[in-house]
Structure formats: C-alpha cells, structure tokens
Design an enzyme around this catalytic site. Structure first.
Site, PDB file in Angstrom:
ATOM      1  N   TYR A   1       0.845  -1.198   0.000  1.00 50.99           N
ATOM      2  CA  TYR A   1       0.000   0.000   0.000  1.00 50.99           C
ATOM      3  C   TYR A   1       0.882   1.251   0.000  1.00 50.99           C
ATOM      4  O   TYR A   1       1.925   1.301   0.657  1.00 50.99           O
ATOM      5  CB  TYR A   1      -0.944   0.020   1.203  1.00 50.99           C
ATOM      6  CG  TYR A   1      -2.022  -1.043   1.172  1.00 50.99           C
ATOM      7  CD1 TYR A   1      -2.398  -1.669  -0.014  1.00 50.99           C
ATOM      8  CD2 TYR A   1      -2.675  -1.414   2.337  1.00 50.99           C
ATOM      9  CE1 TYR A   1      -3.387  -2.641  -0.027  1.00 50.99           C
ATOM     10  CE2 TYR A   1      -3.681  -2.383   2.330  1.00 50.99           C
ATOM     11  CZ  TYR A   1      -4.020  -2.992   1.137  1.00 50.99           C
ATOM     12  OH  TYR A   1      -4.999  -3.953   1.142  1.00 50.99           O
TER      13      TYR A   1
ATOM     14  N   TRP B   1     -12.983  -7.158   1.091  1.00 49.14           N
ATOM     15  CA  TRP B   1     -12.531  -5.848   0.627  1.00 49.14           C
ATOM     16  C   TRP B   1     -13.508  -5.263  -0.395  1.00 49.14           C
ATOM     17  O   TRP B   1     -14.301  -5.987  -0.974  1.00 49.14           O
ATOM     18  CB  TRP B   1     -11.100  -5.872   0.097  1.00 49.14           C
ATOM     19  CG  TRP B   1     -10.721  -6.784  -1.026  1.00 49.14           C
ATOM     20  CD1 TRP B   1     -10.270  -8.056  -0.927  1.00 49.14           C
ATOM     21  CD2 TRP B   1     -10.676  -6.465  -2.433  1.00 49.14           C
ATOM     22  NE1 TRP B   1      -9.962  -8.563  -2.176  1.00 49.14           N
ATOM     23  CE2 TRP B   1     -10.185  -7.599  -3.112  1.00 49.14           C
ATOM     24  CE3 TRP B   1     -10.977  -5.324  -3.179  1.00 49.14           C
ATOM     25  CZ2 TRP B   1     -10.019  -7.641  -4.510  1.00 49.14           C
ATOM     26  CZ3 TRP B   1     -10.809  -5.358  -4.573  1.00 49.14           C
ATOM     27  CH2 TRP B   1     -10.333  -6.505  -5.211  1.00 49.14           C
TER      28      TRP B   1
ATOM     29  N   GLY C   1     -16.952   2.421  -4.154  1.00 46.42           N
ATOM     30  CA  GLY C   1     -17.755   3.618  -4.322  1.00 46.42           C
ATOM     31  C   GLY C   1     -18.801   3.503  -5.433  1.00 46.42           C
ATOM     32  O   GLY C   1     -19.760   4.269  -5.476  1.00 46.42           O
ATOM     33  N   ARG C   2     -18.628   2.538  -6.337  1.00 46.46           N
ATOM     34  CA  ARG C   2     -19.575   2.391  -7.448  1.00 46.46           C
ATOM     35  C   ARG C   2     -20.990   2.087  -6.955  1.00 46.46           C
ATOM     36  O   ARG C   2     -21.969   2.320  -7.652  1.00 46.46           O
ATOM     37  CB  ARG C   2     -19.124   1.278  -8.406  1.00 46.46           C
ATOM     38  CG  ARG C   2     -17.974   1.669  -9.336  1.00 46.46           C
ATOM     39  CD  ARG C   2     -17.618   0.525 -10.268  1.00 46.46           C
ATOM     40  NE  ARG C   2     -17.212  -0.651  -9.517  1.00 46.46           N
ATOM     41  CZ  ARG C   2     -17.856  -1.816  -9.527  1.00 46.46           C
ATOM     42  NH1 ARG C   2     -18.924  -1.996 -10.280  1.00 46.46           N
ATOM     43  NH2 ARG C   2     -17.411  -2.819  -8.808  1.00 46.46           N
ATOM     44  N   LEU C   3     -21.067   1.568  -5.735  1.00 47.53           N
ATOM     45  CA  LEU C   3     -22.379   1.222  -5.181  1.00 47.53           C
ATOM     46  C   LEU C   3     -23.257   2.468  -5.046  1.00 47.53           C
ATOM     47  O   LEU C   3     -24.479   2.393  -5.155  1.00 47.53           O
ATOM     48  CB  LEU C   3     -22.168   0.564  -3.814  1.00 47.53           C
ATOM     49  CG  LEU C   3     -23.292  -0.271  -3.235  1.00 47.53           C
ATOM     50  CD1 LEU C   3     -23.746  -1.338  -4.211  1.00 47.53           C
ATOM     51  CD2 LEU C   3     -22.811  -0.949  -1.944  1.00 47.53           C
TER      52      LEU C   3
ATOM     53  N   GLY D   1     -10.965   7.670   5.795  1.00 45.42           N
ATOM     54  CA  GLY D   1     -10.260   8.488   6.764  1.00 45.42           C
ATOM     55  C   GLY D   1     -11.205   9.393   7.532  1.00 45.42           C
ATOM     56  O   GLY D   1     -10.794  10.103   8.448  1.00 45.42           O
TER      57      GLY D   1
END
Lengths: 300, 300, 300
Positions: free
Chosen positions: A54, A210, A216-218, A266
């Site tokens: 990451y 995950w 975010g497409r939801l 965050g």
C-alpha cells in the site's frame, strides 16, 4: 461493540476492520494518524488492514510512525498485513514487472520489513496477498510456520485465493488459515456462488471482505446494476433508520460465513457510520430484495 | 420391478419416481388421485416426489386427502418432500418476494405442515429445495438432525446444490445426505461434467433427476439441439423396441451415479412407459451417439 | 540428467518424456526406431509416452518391433501407455462412433494388447486416456488394481481429468494416481488457474504435460497471443543462451507442481534441445513476463 474471532483459533477482532490502502491520499501527519486510529477505537474498530504494497510500500511506515509516537496504541489494536505482491515503482527498483513472490526468502524479508515499518514486534495476522502460480506450498508453508513459531506472526491467512488454492496451502500447515480476504459487495456477489464462502463456512474461517462498497460504485455508479441496487436500498434506509452504506454493510454482515468488512475511509463520520451497521439485522426478505436487485432477476 | 437404495444407508425406493409438481393441472378428485397412485404402484413406482411449494403450497394436502381416504397406501410408498422455497402467492401473504429460508424455525414449521398436509407422521426423505445463500450450516443441520431423531424425517437430502454446498452441509451432519436432486436430461448434461455427478458417485449418493425430458422440449422442442437428439433417438426406438421417452430415460439410467429419474405425468400409459425404461440397457456406443447429438460435436 | 519421481511412490522417470503420437509420420524402420530410442537415452530421456490409439492403434507394435530387435532397451526405459479412447478406423471395425470405454473387460483387453504390441510384460504406468462419463469408479478401479497386482502395470494414472474426476477414482483405489497428464503450454494456461495444478501439488502427483509447444502454434502461430509470447521469449534466448523451445519448456518446468513435459519429436537435435531445457532456471520475473504475454494483461 461486540468482538469476533476470525477462526475458533483466533485472532479476536472487531466486526469491521479499517483498511489503509488509501491512506496516502488522506495526507495525514503522524498526529492525524493517531487521531484517526483513536476515532476507530472509539467506534469499536480495532483491526487495521495493511499490506506492504500500500502506498507503493510506504503506508506501513507512515502508520508505524504514529505507533512510535503513541506506543500504547499497539496493545489496543490488531495489525493485519500482507505480502507477495511485487510492483514496479520507485521504492522497488529491482522490479521490472508486476509479479508475485511467495518464496521463503522473500516472505521472511517482507514480514521483517513490515515489522520494522510498523514499529511492532509482531503481526496479529499475515496474509498472502495474491495467489502466486509459482507457490511451492511446502516451501511457503514452511516459512509461514517458522515466522509463527518465532512469534513474528500470530496467525496465517490468505487473500484472493480460490478454494483449491486454500486447500493446497492448508494441506501443508499445522495451523489453520484463519481467513481468505476477498472482494465482495452488492455489486460483486461471486464468492456467494463459486464455492469461496461455502468453503469459508465449512472450515470455520471467516472471510475478510474488501471493497464492500464496490470502490464507491455502489453509490456513485451509473450502470444499470448499481442503479437497481441503489433503488432497492432506498426504502430500507427509513425502515432500518440507516444510511445506504449501513444497509450495504448489513447485507454482507448477514452472510452465514460471517465476513469482516474492511472499510477504507479516513473520515470520522464514515467510520462511525460503518461501525453502526453492525447492530442492523436485515430481515431475510429485505436481504433477498437486495440480492435480486443486484442480479437483475428473481431467484430460480 | 427391482428396488434401489438412494444411498447405502437408505431409503429403499423404486428406480423411477413419480413427481407431483404438475398435479394441480391434472384436476384430480381424491378418488382419481388414489387411482393414479395405484397405477404407479402397479407399474412398480413407489416413490412420490413432493415439495411444499407445489401447486402454490396446495399439492401436499391434495395428495394427503387421498391417503386419508385410503390409509393403507401409506405403507406401500415412499414420500419425499422439500422445503425452503418461499414464493409470493395467495397462500403465503407474508411473502413479498420469492426467496429461500433454511432457518431452523422455518424448516421445522414447514416439515410439520407437510406432515399434516400429507396425512402422515413421517417423510421418508426431506430435501432442501434450493441452496440458500443465507444457510447457516450449523443451524440448518441442527434442525434436520432433530427432525430425524424425532422420526419426522427418515433421511435427509438436498436439491440443486453445487458440490461445495453439499460438502458444507454434509460437514455438519452425522448422517449422510442421501441424494442431490438436480436437473438432468439429454438437453441438460451439465451435471455430468461440472463435478455434480462425480461427487454423487464418490459419496455413493444417487442423484434424483428432475426434468428428465427437459420439460417436454426433448420431443416438442424446435431448436437445433433437440432436433439433433430426436433424430439420434429415432433409429434406437426400433433397435430396443422402445419409445423415444424410454430411450431418453435409459440414457439417464445408464449413468454410473445411477440416478433416479422423476417423471411428472398423470397418464397411465406414460407411467407404464417410464417404468418400462428400467429394463433397457443401452449399448455404450448408442449412449455416446446420443451424447454427441446433444453436444453437437464428437467427443475430444 | 537428473531423475524425477512422478509421485513419492514412483515411478522414477526422466524430467522430460518422449511421446510417440506422431511416430507414424516419421516413417521409421525398426532400426530407425532403435536409433531414435538410443538418441533419447543419450539425451537422458528414458520415459516413452504411448497410447493404444496412436497411429490408429498401430504405434505400440511399431515400437514393440524395435524392442524385440534390441531387447536390452526395455530395462533402460519407462513405458507409459493409455487406454479407453475408442475411435472409428480400419483397425477397429467394431467402433461406429468415437467414444470412451472404461469397463473392466475393455481395460483388461486393451492393456493385454498393449503388452503384446509393445513386446513387454509390464507397463511402468497406465493412464486412463480421457474421462469417460460412463466410468463406474468401483469397476474401473477394480480392474486397475487387479492389473497392478498381477504386475502388468506398475503404476496407475489418468489423463485430461478434472479435479473431481481424479478425486472420484482415487477414492476407490488403495494406490495413488501418480499423474494426471494434461495439456499445458504458454498458449494453454488453464491448469494453472482451474484447480488442476493445485490438486496435483496437493496430492504430490506431478502432471505429465502434453502439447508443451501448443502443437507448434507457439512458434508458427499467427494469432495475437502467440505473437505476444514469441516476442516475450525473444530477449530471453540470449539471456539464458537458450532456444525459444527451451524457454517454453523451462517455463513449464518452473511450475511448483513440477510437470514432466512430453515432447513429440523424431529429430535428434530437437530431442537434445528439449533435454537441455531441464538445466535452465528461469528468473521469477522472466517467468511472469511470459505469463503476462500469454494473458495479454498484467497480473491483478
């Protein structure tokens, strides 16, 4: 918030995990990171999902700097990290193509680097990040068992593995693979039907999940499928006094393999929102209404 | 006609079963139903395949009224029924979407209702009708075992399950799943190749097979595939002194997992015809001729 | 050249095998065949891969004539053969459609004919050539075990089987299936991802691999995919001082299931070339470069 165990042998975790794969974008100072961790803890989220890769191999040490500033935090959290993904980037000039590496030498080196970067002496859970077609299960299991014996990793798991890959690695280990972290959401329902979650339930190893909001497409997605799901969620928001995100998480939490969703935010309010989803118990018919919206056809 | 056992542990059955999913259409009086059952028995068919949901939850009690009128029939037959499919219909106003329910409460309630409707104190075999993505295998196996201990169901099986779903539920049961009832016919050969019948043979659990004539498309169908199969069956009718339907059943009966086809006819001559298929042993090359006609290409 | 064992229980073999499915085309005299065998032996290749059906059921006896002329060769080689594929051809007038036959009678007859044709009293390894949907695993395993007890076949394996087919047959055998011979190459990577090689590694049964050069398409092919692979191989030829064919074999030999490639060439230089591939150890990133070229997209 109640606690869960990923597998009867452990580890004990929070029912939702915080993932840091987008932490680079948050532009946190070490103090900000401490504050963010504390916000998670206040919301009952104690499991932090890392991977060496990451932030192009920088996020672990960013997190570790916060732990160094506030060492008492370490005992309040579970650290999950992953290894084996090798990408081409400035921090890895030796890589000239994205690949995987499950060789004992690489895994040991990677775990020891993760420990240094995270300012800790152990990971609560190490996952193999991606299935490596070159994985020699004897060799890989060997080094994982060694690292476990040395106390450097408390538990072993995998990520993105098929059932036959789980079965292979498990056949060489004396301790259980406690999780298979896979993608799942109302826009990605494959693990419910391809044997992944059947195996998870059979071996009593709760999946970590995950992209529970499909990246975010939801909510922002424009396709037919996300439109259908969004519409189906709508009336449930009022019924359960919940946000759309909470309904989406509650849909995952209702699965009988009892997954632990990994959220990646965050923002304080989003963290609390996610933690709040744990209390929601979706009615069976509401659950199927969402599945049917996702599939675009009634159940057979 | 010879008898079979679905699994070494039972139950003993006839090699062909009579299914009642179309019984509503037959417009039988209770006397007609008794006559139909006796016709089946005379033909050697003693296994009757129900589901709570057939006839929009009315067929079990239609059949049960016949058993009440002629109670001695019960000991001559095996009653199979299924549960977990919840459809929206007048008889289930509580359902607002088609869904599945494998919760212990629902299964117990459903089985006890089936017993009342069928005027019997036990099912010889209970099947979970469809795989339920919300099935908690511990809970579901728990209630199935209880019902078995109480004598309300003699044997447990499933329907339309994948191999990993069978494996999961079996892992929580002390008694074997004696069958997986799946669709199979010359127009639906998937279970031969996707592991379903390999598993059935491996665990010595004979499949029940629904739609053995592909819902009639095998004879009435107009597509390329059914045309090819019909043409391939033609010359075999004379060779085996058999009807097309008997050849289609003999093709299934030749499979090494030894399936029990479930026919769905109210007509006396069709019942006898189906029973007659059991005596036909297709030559291996004739069997492959039909497979190749179904697939539309030679074997590799 | 080092030796390998296909399975911990044997047989011991060379790391590359010579297959004779094209031997008819080579137009060899018995003396030529002896010379060809000796060329293989000199190159370290001692395993010869037959099937009763090669050359329309004639290749075994062609090879056997050479063994008769030079009987001392038999002890220097491992003979693998296969049965169950029944094709229509002049030598099998009884076949009117291509099919498979795993019945005990047929397998026994076929193996005994292979022994006569090959002028030998035993096969080192017998494979079922193709999965037969009519395979009764009890019956088939029974005759295989008998032939093994009688010393006519030393080891048992399969070819072109899915994992569930392997699992089924293995469940009825007391001795291990020592190999599953399947197609694999840089143009056919399915076994790496569909569970075939996971199972092979799990049960410690090394696959034999047919068409390791994709039947020549790897070098002569004109499609996008073979073009990409050829281009990716190019720079590796110099790096490893190897031919394209050696790189393609080294790519297979690097797999953790440790396959034994079966080459099918009558040419001396090609035999030596293939044997030379065994010494090449591809760097992990080079291996992934070839995989990515084959797939046409980066790893996830």
């Amino acid at each position: 918030m109640k606690r869960i165990t990923l597998h009867p042998s452990g580890p004990e975790c929070s029912p939702v995990a915080s993932g840091v794969w987008r932490m680079e974008e948050w532009d946190h100072s070490p103090r900000d990171t401490i504050e963010w961790i504390e916000t998670c803890l206040e919301a009952g989220i104690t499991t932090f999902d890392h991977a060496d890769v990451y932030g192009q191999y920088t996020t672990e040490s960013r997190f570790g700097q916060a732990l160094k500033l506030s060492p008492s935090l370490r005992q309040k959290i579970e650290l999950v990290s992953k290894c084996d993904v090798c990408i081409t980037c400035e921090n890895r000039p030796e890589n000239h193509i994205n690949h995987y590496n499950t060789s004992p030498e690489y895994i040991r080196q990677s775990v020891e680097r993760s420990l240094r970067n995270l300012s800790t002496d152990h990971l609560d859970l190490l996952l193999l990040h991606r299935p490596d077609p070159l994985m020699n299960a004897d060799h890989t299991a060997g080094v994982l068992a060694e690292l476990q014996t040395e106390g450097k990793i408390k538990h072993i798991g995998v990520s993105n593995f098929t059932p036959s890959q789980v079965s292979l690695l498990q056949s060489r280990l004396d301790t259980p693979l406690v999780t298979n972290q896979v993608e799942c959401s109302l826009l990605h329902t494959e693990p419910l039907f391809d044997g992944t979650f059947d195996q998870a339930q059979e071996i009593r190893s709760r999946p970590m999940v995950w992209s529970p909001f499909a990246g975010g497409r939801l909510f922002a997605g424009t396709g037919e499928r996300s439109r259908r799901v969004k519409e189906a969620i709508m009336p449930l928001k009022e019924k359960y006094s919940a946000t759309a995100g909470q309904i989406a998480l509650a849909w995952l939490l209702a699965l009988p393999c009892k997954p632990q969703p990994v959220i990646g935010t965050g923002k304080t309010d989003r963290i609390r929102e996610a933690a709040g989803a744990v209390a929601i118990e979706l009615d069976r018919q509401d659950w199927f209404t969402l599945l049917v919206a996702s599939q675009g056809h009634p159940v057979p």
